[in-house]
Write an enzyme that holds these catalytic residues in place. Structure first.
Site, PDB file in Angstrom:
ATOM      1  N   SER A 191       0.838  -1.191   0.000  1.00 56.85           N
ATOM      2  CA  SER A 191       0.000   0.000   0.000  1.00 56.85           C
ATOM      3  C   SER A 191       0.874   1.242   0.000  1.00 56.85           C
ATOM      4  CB  SER A 191      -0.902   0.016   1.241  1.00 56.85           C
ATOM      5  OG  SER A 191      -1.548   1.264   1.390  1.00 56.85           O
ATOM      6  N   TYR A 218      -0.643  -0.286  10.965  1.00 55.00           N
ATOM      7  CA  TYR A 218      -0.971  -0.613   9.578  1.00 55.00           C
ATOM      8  C   TYR A 218       0.099  -0.092   8.627  1.00 55.00           C
ATOM      9  CZ  TYR A 218      -3.277  -0.953   5.120  1.00 55.00           C
ATOM     10  OH  TYR A 218      -3.546  -1.267   3.807  1.00 55.00           O
ATOM     11  N   LYS A 222       2.730  -2.208   6.128  1.00 51.68           N
ATOM     12  CA  LYS A 222       2.827  -2.018   4.689  1.00 51.68           C
ATOM     13  C   LYS A 222       4.268  -1.721   4.268  1.00 51.68           C
ATOM     14  CE  LYS A 222      -0.277  -3.701   4.120  1.00 51.68           C
ATOM     15  NZ  LYS A 222      -0.757  -4.736   3.188  1.00 51.68           N
TER      16      LYS A 222
END
Length: 338
Positions: A191, A218, A222
């Site tokens: 991402s 998060y 990534k």
């Protein structure tokens, strides 16, 4: 368009839990994003459609294949004739997705196998069962992910374990099978959120502190995806196994089901109007899996079906090696896995 707002691409493909602490910040960011979208145009054009090479006789695993980008990816692979294993946590959802894909494609070689990346025991059990039951593996699509907060049964940040650590272990356990089936590929769904990462090697796997800890976990996971692809490609250089990190774009995959009620009237229309659908989001991972002639780009980060420079830490070879060593340490893997 959104270098300062990378968390707009957060997927929500597994429902292990939620943390609402960063929703106000996300809401404010989305308001800014909406203003930018209205100013600069509605939606970035999706990547061009993919050709469908013949994959009969080839086997693929898609983690998180029961919905969203994962199911869309599995559907295309099945259309190409591949044998596809949907590795997902929910048996009812996984079996239903396998039935849908078999019906739509006419390909009978689509099956569900249980995999819960939030449990390292489950990862090992899946790998053992797969190696026992399936003689081939040509494509490993590490797609499943969560954006929620929480801690796993193994004591790690939920997002870090599901998005990186569980996939790292899965890849290591299946690597010899991939090598025996060369040419083969590993695609890691990353991402643009990696651009906001602050990877803490000294506290690897521990939940990030503060009110935005779930968001930071998060982003860190990534970054770990981008670095994992780079390190694995370097380690496998000279073999027939290649590896790619793929950013799917801004995709409406159900991220907003955990949003507070006051925010949903903004988020849901925004996603439906401006974000890609799951099939469009699957195109860059599928490009990395299927496009011929990408071998010299092994280890690269892709966006919109083209290689793109990650943020500087994402290209740091020493950081990639340190992440590998830290991940092995957390998993209790001894010795060198080369």
């Amino acid at each position: 368009l959104f270098p300062a707002l990378p968390f707009l691409s957060l997927p929500a493909e597994a429902g292990h839990g939620s943390s609402g602490m960063w929703w106000p910040a996300l809401g404010a960011a989305l308001l800014l994003a909406l203003a930018a979208l209205l100013r600069y145009g509605l939606r970035r054009a999706p990547p061009p459609p993919l050709a469908r090479p013949a994959l009969r006789g080839r086997t693929a695993i898609v983690t998180g294949g029961s919905g969203g980008i994962g199911e869309a990816t599995a559907l295309e692979l099945a259309r190409c004739g591949a044998r596809v294993v949907l590795a997902t946590r929910s048996a009812p959802r996984g079996e239903a997705a396998a039935r849908r894909i078999r019906t739509e494609t006419g390909n009978p070689h689509v099956r569900f196998m249980h995999l819960d990346l939030a449990s390292l025991r489950s990862v090992r059990a899946f790998a053992s069962a797969f190696l026992r039951e399936e003689p081939h593996l040509h494509l490993l699509i590490n797609n499943a992910g969560v954006s929620a907060g929480g801690t796993t049964e193994d004591g790690f940040s939920l997002a870090f374990q599901v998005n990186h650590l569980g996939h790292f272990l899965l890849t290591e356990l299946l690597l010899e099978r991939l090598r025996s089936c060369e040419p083969s590929r590993v695609v890691i769904v990353a991402s643009s959120a990696h651009r906001a990462a602050r990877l803490r090697l000294g506290a690897l796997g521990s939940p990030a502190p503060g009110p935005l800890g779930a968001f930071q976990d998060y982003c860190d996971s990534k970054m770990a995806n981008v670095l994992h692809a780079r390190e694995l490609a370097a380690r496998l250089r000279g073999t027939g196994v290649t590896c790619y990190a793929a950013h799917p774009g801004f995709v409406d995959t159900g991220l907003f089901r955990h949003a507070p009620l006051w925010l949903k009237p903004l988020l849901v229309p925004l996603a439906r109007l401006f974000f890609r659908n799951a099939a469009e989001g699957a195109r860059t991972p599928l490009h990395c899996a299927l496009q011929r002639g990408l071998e010299h780009l092994s280890g690269c980060y892709f966006s919109n079906c083209a290689p793109q420079d990650p943020c500087p830490p994402g290209g740091d070879e020493r950081l990639a090696q340190a992440l590998r060593e830290g991940s092995q340490r957390l998993l209790g893997l001894c010795g060198d896995w080369d």
